[in-house]
Design a protein around this motif. Structure first.
Motif, PDB file in Angstrom:
ATOM      1  N   PHE A 110      19.761  34.564  43.660  1.00  0.00           N
ATOM      2  CA  PHE A 110      20.847  33.681  44.100  1.00  0.00           C
ATOM      3  C   PHE A 110      21.796  33.384  42.941  1.00  0.00           C
ATOM      4  O   PHE A 110      23.020  33.466  43.084  1.00  0.00           O
ATOM      5  CB  PHE A 110      20.286  32.371  44.663  1.00  0.00           C
ATOM      6  N   VAL A 111      21.245  33.047  41.798  1.00  0.00           N
ATOM      7  CA  VAL A 111      22.084  32.704  40.650  1.00  0.00           C
ATOM      8  C   VAL A 111      22.957  33.886  40.247  1.00  0.00           C
ATOM      9  O   VAL A 111      24.163  33.731  40.004  1.00  0.00           O
ATOM     10  CB  VAL A 111      21.216  32.237  39.467  1.00  0.00           C
ATOM     11  N   ARG A 112      22.377  35.068  40.188  1.00  0.00           N
ATOM     12  CA  ARG A 112      23.143  36.224  39.740  1.00  0.00           C
ATOM     13  C   ARG A 112      24.166  36.670  40.781  1.00  0.00           C
ATOM     14  O   ARG A 112      25.281  37.074  40.430  1.00  0.00           O
ATOM     15  CB  ARG A 112      22.189  37.377  39.377  1.00  0.00           C
ATOM     16  N   MET A 118      30.467  34.861  40.500  1.00  0.00           N
ATOM     17  CA  MET A 118      31.683  34.107  40.801  1.00  0.00           C
ATOM     18  C   MET A 118      32.432  33.689  39.537  1.00  0.00           C
ATOM     19  O   MET A 118      33.357  32.890  39.590  1.00  0.00           O
ATOM     20  CB  MET A 118      31.353  32.856  41.621  1.00  0.00           C
ATOM     21  N   ASN A 119      31.990  34.218  38.404  1.00  0.00           N
ATOM     22  CA  ASN A 119      32.640  33.914  37.123  1.00  0.00           C
ATOM     23  C   ASN A 119      32.543  32.428  36.781  1.00  0.00           C
ATOM     24  O   ASN A 119      33.455  31.854  36.161  1.00  0.00           O
ATOM     25  CB  ASN A 119      34.102  34.356  37.133  1.00  0.00           C
ATOM     26  N   VAL A 120      31.457  31.809  37.168  1.00  0.00           N
ATOM     27  CA  VAL A 120      31.242  30.391  36.881  1.00  0.00           C
ATOM     28  C   VAL A 120      30.867  30.232  35.409  1.00  0.00           C
ATOM     29  O   VAL A 120      29.947  30.885  34.916  1.00  0.00           O
ATOM     30  CB  VAL A 120      30.128  29.814  37.788  1.00  0.00           C
ATOM     31  N   ARG A 121      31.586  29.361  34.718  1.00  0.00           N
ATOM     32  CA  ARG A 121      31.274  29.070  33.309  1.00  0.00           C
ATOM     33  C   ARG A 121      30.668  27.679  33.152  1.00  0.00           C
ATOM     34  O   ARG A 121      29.948  27.420  32.183  1.00  0.00           O
ATOM     35  CB  ARG A 121      32.546  29.185  32.459  1.00  0.00           C
ATOM     36  N   GLU A 122      30.961  26.806  34.110  1.00  0.00           N
ATOM     37  CA  GLU A 122      30.385  25.458  34.117  1.00  0.00           C
ATOM     38  C   GLU A 122      29.908  25.189  35.545  1.00  0.00           C
ATOM     39  O   GLU A 122      30.692  25.289  36.483  1.00  0.00           O
ATOM     40  CB  GLU A 122      31.414  24.401  33.707  1.00  0.00           C
ATOM     41  N   LEU A 123      28.629  24.851  35.694  1.00  0.00           N
ATOM     42  CA  LEU A 123      28.072  24.562  37.016  1.00  0.00           C
ATOM     43  C   LEU A 123      27.678  23.093  37.056  1.00  0.00           C
ATOM     44  O   LEU A 123      26.995  22.602  36.152  1.00  0.00           O
ATOM     45  CB  LEU A 123      26.861  25.446  37.305  1.00  0.00           C
ATOM     46  N   ILE A 124      28.090  22.412  38.103  1.00  0.00           N
ATOM     47  CA  ILE A 124      27.841  20.967  38.224  1.00  0.00           C
ATOM     48  C   ILE A 124      27.162  20.712  39.562  1.00  0.00           C
ATOM     49  O   ILE A 124      27.613  21.209  40.600  1.00  0.00           O
ATOM     50  CB  ILE A 124      29.165  20.167  38.139  1.00  0.00           C
ATOM     51  N   SER A 125      26.065  19.939  39.536  1.00  0.00           N
ATOM     52  CA  SER A 125      25.381  19.622  40.793  1.00  0.00           C
ATOM     53  C   SER A 125      24.801  18.226  40.723  1.00  0.00           C
ATOM     54  O   SER A 125      24.695  17.624  39.653  1.00  0.00           O
ATOM     55  CB  SER A 125      24.257  20.629  41.074  1.00  0.00           C
ATOM     56  N   THR A 141      15.713  24.839  36.270  1.00  0.00           N
ATOM     57  CA  THR A 141      15.788  26.292  36.140  1.00  0.00           C
ATOM     58  C   THR A 141      17.218  26.753  35.895  1.00  0.00           C
ATOM     59  O   THR A 141      17.448  27.768  35.229  1.00  0.00           O
ATOM     60  CB  THR A 141      15.211  26.990  37.382  1.00  0.00           C
ATOM     61  N   LEU A 142      18.195  26.030  36.405  1.00  0.00           N
ATOM     62  CA  LEU A 142      19.594  26.403  36.178  1.00  0.00           C
ATOM     63  C   LEU A 142      19.998  26.237  34.723  1.00  0.00           C
ATOM     64  O   LEU A 142      20.929  26.889  34.247  1.00  0.00           O
ATOM     65  CB  LEU A 142      20.511  25.567  37.074  1.00  0.00           C
ATOM     66  N   ASN A 143      19.302  25.380  34.013  1.00  0.00           N
ATOM     67  CA  ASN A 143      19.613  25.163  32.590  1.00  0.00           C
ATOM     68  C   ASN A 143      19.202  26.335  31.709  1.00  0.00           C
ATOM     69  O   ASN A 143      19.570  26.387  30.536  1.00  0.00           O
ATOM     70  CB  ASN A 143      18.909  23.897  32.095  1.00  0.00           C
ATOM     71  N   LYS A 144      18.457  27.286  32.254  1.00  0.00           N
ATOM     72  CA  LYS A 144      17.916  28.387  31.445  1.00  0.00           C
ATOM     73  C   LYS A 144      18.890  29.545  31.268  1.00  0.00           C
ATOM     74  O   LYS A 144      18.628  30.453  30.483  1.00  0.00           O
ATOM     75  CB  LYS A 144      16.616  28.901  32.078  1.00  0.00           C
ATOM     76  N   TYR A 145      20.002  29.512  31.969  1.00  0.00           N
ATOM     77  CA  TYR A 145      20.930  30.649  31.926  1.00  0.00           C
ATOM     78  C   TYR A 145      21.952  30.475  30.805  1.00  0.00           C
ATOM     79  O   TYR A 145      22.490  29.380  30.596  1.00  0.00           O
ATOM     80  CB  TYR A 145      21.637  30.802  33.271  1.00  0.00           C
ATOM     81  N   SER A 146      22.219  31.585  30.130  1.00  0.00           N
ATOM     82  CA  SER A 146      23.188  31.556  29.027  1.00  0.00           C
ATOM     83  C   SER A 146      24.608  31.836  29.504  1.00  0.00           C
ATOM     84  O   SER A 146      25.579  31.582  28.776  1.00  0.00           O
ATOM     85  CB  SER A 146      22.804  32.586  27.959  1.00  0.00           C
TER      86      SER A 146
END
Length: 314
Positions: A110-112, A118-125, A141-146
């Motif tokens: 899902f993340v990939r 979607m070229n997301v550089r900042e994700l907010i939830s 788990t979302l915090n693990k992506y570079s």
């Protein structure tokens, strides 16, 4: 604002979408809690010179994941939600089709497929956001992506109870309209079209406009309300008394609630007009009366009460 509709088999060319900050969630109601997430996204996007984006889903995940308790009515149907997001200055809205295929995606897939692509550089939830198969993914788990930075927005509450779409629906369902409006941060509305009704109201001194909702709205509790009605073609806003119900004094077989509005000092024909009803106060439950006389007496009381309650409304 660009609306990008996605499904589980789509391949997106990342070059077509500019780098963005994305607020992710279902966001039904766009209530105070949701707005806190979206305002955080806007602030980050402006600071980092990114496009402002929102990722939402359609239909509600419960249609796939919880068929015994499906949510098929909404505080803000998708079309309304998109208009509200455009008014907030959002650049992209990613509308993801929530299907069985999507529900089976592993969290990393899902993340990939939907965040990084979607070229997301900042994700907010929000703090309680989950994703992927069986909801195994979360804000940790979302915090693990570079590939992007993750920002988690904490619980938004006016009391000990957090503001949520479910809690607002519960309040609307039990007639606690004023508290629901406080938590929404605005007056609850339903858009619709004025249609022909039984025309019984005019014979008893209370002509009404029958409103057929334009979308699948969550209807408040059956009963009587103080309302205003905006006629879209003129922009005019008129005060009145609204009723949601099945007209038990006249019918025993109506199941689907009907929305009617009696407007004060108004005698124009508005059949076919697109309108918006604003629900301000819940006055009383719907009651079956023994004849027209007692009904008319109560409607007079309702009208005067609504006029008083709406005195300060422009």
């Amino acid at each position: 604002m660009e609306i990008i509709r996605l499904n589980a088999t789509d391949h997106i060319d990342m070059d077509e979408i500019r780098e963005n900050a994305t607020a992710i969630g279902f966001f039904d109601g766009l209530h105070r809690g949701h707005l806190n997430v979206i305002k955080t996204m806007i602030k980050i996007a402006e600071e980092k010179q990114l496009k402002k984006a929102v990722m939402t889903f359609d239909p509600h995940p419960s249609v796939v994941l919880n068929p015994k308790h499906q949510r098929t009515t909404y505080l803000t149907p998708l079309e309304v939600k998109l208009e509200m997001l455009e008014e907030m200055g959002v650049d992209y809205v990613f509308v993801v089709n929530f299907s069985s295929k999507l529900a089976k995606l592993e969290p990393d897939e899902f993340v990939r497929n939907y965040i990084i692509s979607m070229n997301v550089r900042e994700l907010i939830s929000g703090f309680d956001y989950t994703y992927g198969k069986k909801g195994q993914g979360n804000t940790t788990t979302l915090n693990k992506y570079s590939e992007f930075n993750m920002t988690t927005v904490g619980k938004y509450a006016l009391t000990d109870e957090k503001i949520s779409t479910t809690n607002i629906q519960h309040k609307l369902a039990r007639g606690d309209l004023e508290q629901a409006n406080i938590e929404l941060g605005r007056i609850y509305t339903i858009r619709g079209v004025v249609v022909q009704g039984e025309k019984r109201g005019r014979t008893i001194g209370f002509p009404t406009a029958n409103i057929e909702a334009s979308y699948k709205y969550f209807l408040p509790k059956n009963g009587v309300y103080s309302v205003t009605l905006e006629v879209h073609s003129t922009g005019g806003v008129h005060k009145g008394v609204g009723n949601i119900g099945v007209k038990p004094t006249f019918h025993d077989d109506i199941v689907k609630p009907i929305i009617e509005v009696h407007l004060f000092d108004f005698n124009e024909s508005i059949y076919g007009e697109n309108v918006t009803i604003y629900f301000y106060h819940y006055l009383r439950p719907e009651v079956k009366y023994e004849g027209i006389g007692p009904l008319v007496e109560q409607m007079e009381i309702d009208r005067e009460q609504a006029k008083k309650l709406l005195e300060d409304i422009d």
